[in-house]
Design an enzyme around this catalytic site. Structure first.
Site, PDB file in Angstrom:
ATOM      1  N   GLU A 173     -54.477  16.668 -14.758  1.00 12.48           N
ATOM      2  CA  GLU A 173     -53.603  15.636 -14.199  1.00 12.48           C
ATOM      3  C   GLU A 173     -52.232  16.250 -14.003  1.00 12.48           C
ATOM      4  O   GLU A 173     -51.855  17.207 -14.681  1.00 12.48           O
ATOM      5  CB  GLU A 173     -53.546  14.411 -15.116  1.00 12.48           C
ATOM      6  N   CYS A 201     -58.604  10.367 -11.235  1.00 19.46           N
ATOM      7  CA  CYS A 201     -59.215  11.619 -11.663  1.00 19.46           C
ATOM      8  C   CYS A 201     -59.556  12.396 -10.410  1.00 19.46           C
ATOM      9  O   CYS A 201     -60.415  11.975  -9.621  1.00 19.46           O
ATOM     10  CB  CYS A 201     -60.468  11.362 -12.503  1.00 19.46           C
TER      11      CYS A 201
END
Length: 221
Positions: free
Chosen positions: A104, A2
């Site tokens: 992402e 992340c």
């Protein structure tokens, strides 16, 4: 992993969602939260839940140089209970990092396509995190890391790792102040159930951390 996320909610919505009594000092929404920045987190101080800012990138209390934080934005949940940097924190310094989506990048040939990922059934959520206090002279620095795990079937199409998002019913359990054995915290993380995600493509504008406006989340038409 992340490495970028958003938090666009109003302060009042955050206070209500996470049952926080005190206002958040210096709260500001962000379309593009990046490592090294201050991030909103919730801890329990033994009396009540409190929301405040921690710098993203863990600097362990024993570190000689705070620059180590740039290498520790994430911690692998599978081994955090065994690692010197995280083991003690798994026992006593658990936090929840507040977000409403994360980014992402999916590899497509030689390119990487950024995607914005949200929960299908709720807007605000908390990443499972760890925090620590580092001191040098009269200066104190409070930092955090976000715990990750192997991607679920949805995320596997995008990336092989994903952040751990705490189910609403288990948020308080994660941040409750009584100490756990590191193995107990590890077991808790292994039993966290995934929720349903949704995702859409955004432009490479989000790639630059300096960009922080609505264009970061604008879908590609």
């Amino acid at each position: 992993m992340c490495g970028r996320y958003t938090l666009l909610a109003d302060e009042l919505d955050i206070l209500q969602e996470f049952d926080i009594d005190q206002p958040i000092d210096g709260y500001h929404p962000s379309y593009n939260i990046a490592p090294g920045q201050n991030v909103l987190a919730v801890i329990h101080d033994g009396k009540e839940k409190r929301a405040g800012y921690l710098r993203w990138g863990l600097v362990p209390s024993w570190a000689k140089d705070e620059k180590i934080g740039y290498k520790m934005i994430n911690a692998r949940s599978e081994s955090a209970h065994e690692k010197p940097s995280f083991k003690r924190l798994m026992s006593r310094k658990r936090c929840m990092v507040i977000a409403d989506s994360f980014y992402e990048w999916k590899r497509e040939g030689k390119e990487k396509q950024p995607k914005r990922i949200q929960l299908a059934d709720r807007k605000l959520f908390g990443f499972a995190g760890l925090w620590d206090k580092w001191s040098e002279g009269d200066r104190d620095l409070f930092t955090c890391t976000i715990l990750t795990k192997d991607a679920n079937p949805f995320m596997q199409e995008i990336h092989h790792r994903m952040p751990i998002i705490l189910p609403k019913s288990r948020e308080n359990e994660w941040i409750e102040p009584h100490p756990w054995k590191p193995e107990e915290a590890h077991q808790f993380l292994q039993t966290v159930e995934d929720e349903e995600f949704s995702a859409y493509n955004v432009t490479s504008y989000v790639n630059a951390a300096k960009n922080n406006d609505e264009a970061c989340i604008a879908p590609i038409v």
